[in-house]
Design a protein around this motif. Structure first.
Motif, PDB file in Angstrom:
ATOM      1  N   UNK A  63      -8.366   2.437  13.633  1.00  0.00           N
ATOM      2  CA  UNK A  63      -8.640   1.145  13.056  1.00  0.00           C
ATOM      3  C   UNK A  63      -9.656   0.974  12.189  1.00  0.00           C
ATOM      4  N   UNK A  64      -9.558   0.830  10.864  1.00  0.00           N
ATOM      5  CA  UNK A  64     -10.814   0.547  10.095  1.00  0.00           C
ATOM      6  C   UNK A  64     -10.775  -0.775   9.234  1.00  0.00           C
ATOM      7  N   UNK A  65     -11.806  -1.391   9.229  1.00  0.00           N
ATOM      8  CA  UNK A  65     -11.862  -2.648   8.290  1.00  0.00           C
ATOM      9  C   UNK A  65     -12.079  -2.116   6.693  1.00  0.00           C
ATOM     10  N   UNK A  66     -11.363  -2.251   5.952  1.00  0.00           N
ATOM     11  CA  UNK A  66     -11.468  -1.756   4.437  1.00  0.00           C
ATOM     12  C   UNK A  66     -11.961  -2.903   3.531  1.00  0.00           C
ATOM     13  N   UNK A  67     -13.245  -2.944   2.903  1.00  0.00           N
ATOM     14  CA  UNK A  67     -13.613  -3.853   2.139  1.00  0.00           C
ATOM     15  C   UNK A  67     -13.984  -3.122   0.674  1.00  0.00           C
ATOM     16  N   UNK A  68     -13.866  -4.044  -0.215  1.00  0.00           N
ATOM     17  CA  UNK A  68     -14.494  -3.550  -1.675  1.00  0.00           C
ATOM     18  C   UNK A  68     -14.454  -4.841  -2.565  1.00  0.00           C
ATOM     19  N   UNK A  69     -15.279  -4.603  -3.755  1.00  0.00           N
ATOM     20  CA  UNK A  69     -15.320  -5.603  -4.493  1.00  0.00           C
ATOM     21  C   UNK A  69     -14.353  -5.353  -5.900  1.00  0.00           C
ATOM     22  N   UNK A  70     -14.057  -6.500  -6.505  1.00  0.00           N
ATOM     23  CA  UNK A  70     -13.209  -6.461  -7.594  1.00  0.00           C
ATOM     24  C   UNK A  70     -14.209  -7.185  -8.798  1.00  0.00           C
ATOM     25  N   UNK A  97      -9.111  -7.787 -11.636  1.00  0.00           N
ATOM     26  CA  UNK A  97      -8.641  -6.973 -10.669  1.00  0.00           C
ATOM     27  C   UNK A  97      -9.235  -5.514 -10.751  1.00  0.00           C
ATOM     28  N   UNK A  98     -10.165  -5.016 -11.416  1.00  0.00           N
ATOM     29  CA  UNK A  98     -10.597  -3.982 -11.612  1.00  0.00           C
ATOM     30  C   UNK A  98     -11.477  -3.626 -10.271  1.00  0.00           C
ATOM     31  N   UNK A 124       4.673  -5.561 -11.512  1.00  0.00           N
ATOM     32  CA  UNK A 124       3.798  -5.100 -10.274  1.00  0.00           C
ATOM     33  C   UNK A 124       2.529  -4.652 -11.146  1.00  0.00           C
ATOM     34  N   UNK A 125       1.391  -4.772 -10.441  1.00  0.00           N
ATOM     35  CA  UNK A 125       0.118  -4.542 -11.148  1.00  0.00           C
ATOM     36  C   UNK A 125      -0.796  -3.641 -10.112  1.00  0.00           C
ATOM     37  N   UNK A 126      -1.564  -2.823 -10.475  1.00  0.00           N
ATOM     38  CA  UNK A 126      -2.465  -2.134  -9.738  1.00  0.00           C
ATOM     39  C   UNK A 126      -3.471  -2.963  -9.140  1.00  0.00           C
ATOM     40  N   UNK A 166       0.660  -1.306   0.077  1.00  0.00           N
ATOM     41  CA  UNK A 166       0.048  -0.047  -0.121  1.00  0.00           C
ATOM     42  C   UNK A 166       0.900   1.206   0.025  1.00  0.00           C
ATOM     43  N   UNK A 167       0.603   2.161  -0.795  1.00  0.00           N
ATOM     44  CA  UNK A 167       1.172   3.421  -0.940  1.00  0.00           C
ATOM     45  C   UNK A 167       0.807   4.399  -0.115  1.00  0.00           C
ATOM     46  N   UNK A 168       1.627   5.440   0.048  1.00  0.00           N
ATOM     47  CA  UNK A 168       1.128   6.631   0.717  1.00  0.00           C
ATOM     48  C   UNK A 168      -0.183   7.401   0.129  1.00  0.00           C
ATOM     49  N   UNK A 169      -0.203   6.940  -0.943  1.00  0.00           N
ATOM     50  CA  UNK A 169      -1.520   7.684  -1.577  1.00  0.00           C
ATOM     51  C   UNK A 169      -2.565   6.840  -1.465  1.00  0.00           C
ATOM     52  N   UNK A 170      -2.655   5.688  -0.825  1.00  0.00           N
ATOM     53  CA  UNK A 170      -3.787   4.725  -0.696  1.00  0.00           C
ATOM     54  C   UNK A 170      -4.061   3.766  -1.558  1.00  0.00           C
ATOM     55  N   UNK A 171      -3.039   3.739  -2.794  1.00  0.00           N
ATOM     56  CA  UNK A 171      -3.106   2.854  -3.657  1.00  0.00           C
ATOM     57  C   UNK A 171      -2.602   1.342  -3.377  1.00  0.00           C
ATOM     58  N   UNK A 172      -3.080   0.317  -3.970  1.00  0.00           N
ATOM     59  CA  UNK A 172      -2.600  -1.244  -3.650  1.00  0.00           C
ATOM     60  C   UNK A 172      -2.001  -1.432  -5.072  1.00  0.00           C
ATOM     61  N   UNK A 173      -0.630  -2.234  -4.655  1.00  0.00           N
ATOM     62  CA  UNK A 173       0.093  -2.698  -5.744  1.00  0.00           C
ATOM     63  C   UNK A 173       0.191  -4.015  -5.255  1.00  0.00           C
TER      64      UNK A 173
END
Length: 304
Positions: free
Chosen positions: A106-113, A118-119, A64-66, A42-49
């Motif tokens: 502390x947060x629970x981060x959830x999302x759908x792909x 991977x989009x 590396x992929x986003x 996870x980058x400082x900008x909140x992106x996942x690699x």
């Protein structure tokens, strides 16, 4: 079997093939000759690699992929737990879940792909606050122990100050808090083993020692020295399953240098550790996590 295949497909499509050699025979301490580690950074900008690291000599790394952009606010991420995927009920895609510390919360981060490409579906990204006071946490993890495809135990951990903390996770609530003092020397940890009755972590100290810390469901932690020196340089440790042992990534955040190891079934100072060398990349992210299928028991850790 169909759901298991779909879960593995989700990992393959999102982060590359996860290949493991056959498990070592009973009584063998040496790790299998080749394994891979799926890594979420996870980058400082909140992106996942997403990356896949291979246990060759020297180590190799796939492209590396986003894994998702703007999943978190800029400059808020402190530490992150394991990145788990779950196959959607209709097997049309996957969802991901991960505990993260943003600022002091502390947060629970959830999302759908969408599909298995991977989009990320931006409308599905959700950050559910669990609680405050986490700004000084230097490690967090969620160990979800499965029997078959059913969740049997759900535990959360943190290292804050002198203490290792453990909770039972019940839905979105953290309950039955346990506090274990005497761990101020721990720099960071990584989960290496999960059973019905305990979790085991591999921890390095500021003085350079490497320990296993077994935390039972009831009772006090059991600490064993694995190595006494040279491990102080790693600010982040990430482990994945490698037969009956462990593949371990250590990252020096000051230099961005990542190093890969295979570790036999943990057995104190008799534990076999093979240094594979430096991964041919420079890592510049803030947080590093194991990327795994958390809906089946076949992807659970068995390093001790």
């Amino acid at each position: 079997m169909k759901k298991r295949a779909a879960g593995l497909l989700g990992v393959v499509m999102a982060a590359g093939a996860l290949v493991q050699a056959a498990p070592a025979s009973a009584g063998t301490t040496a790790p299998p000759p080749f394994c891979q580690l799926a890594l979420g950074s996870t980058t400082s900008g909140g992106d996942l690699i997403l990356r896949v690291l291979s246990g060759t000599v020297p180590p190799s790394a796939g492209a590396s992929t986003w894994g998702g952009k703007d999943l978190m606010p800029d400059n808020q991420i402190k530490v992150a737990g394991g990145l788990g995927l779950q196959v959607n009920a209709d097997q049309s895609g996957v969802s991901r879940r991960q505990y993260v510390v943003l600022g002091s919360t502390l947060n629970l981060l959830t999302y759908d792909v969408k599909g298995f490409s991977g989009e990320v579906d931006p409308a599905s990204v959700k950050r559910t606050p669990v609680g405050g006071g986490w700004g000084d946490a230097r490690y967090i993890e969620n160990s979800r122990y499965n029997i078959g495809n059913k969740l049997a135990r759900n535990s959360a951990y943190a290292v804050i100050g002198d203490n290792i903390l453990r909770w039972t996770v019940d839905g979105t609530s953290f309950t039955r808090k346990a506090t274990y003092a005497g761990f101020s020397a721990v720099k960071t940890m990584t989960l290496i083993s999960q059973t019905a009755t305990y979790d085991t972590f591999l921890a390095n100290t500021r003085a350079g020692a490497l320990y296993t810390i077994r935390i039972p469901v009831t009772g006090k932690p059991v600490v064993k020295v694995v190595r006494r020196t040279t491990w102080q340089g790693f600010d982040a440790l990430v482990a994945s399953k490698c037969g009956t042992g462990t593949m371990l990534l250590g990252v020096d955040k000051e230099t961005g240098a990542p190093y890969l190891y295979t570790i036999g079934h943990a057995n104190g100072t008799a534990t076999v550790i093979k240094g594979l060398g430096k991964v041919p990349r420079t890592f510049g992210e803030v947080a590093y996590s194991r990327y795994y299928d958390d809906t089946q028991d076949y992807d659970q850790l068995s390093g001790e």
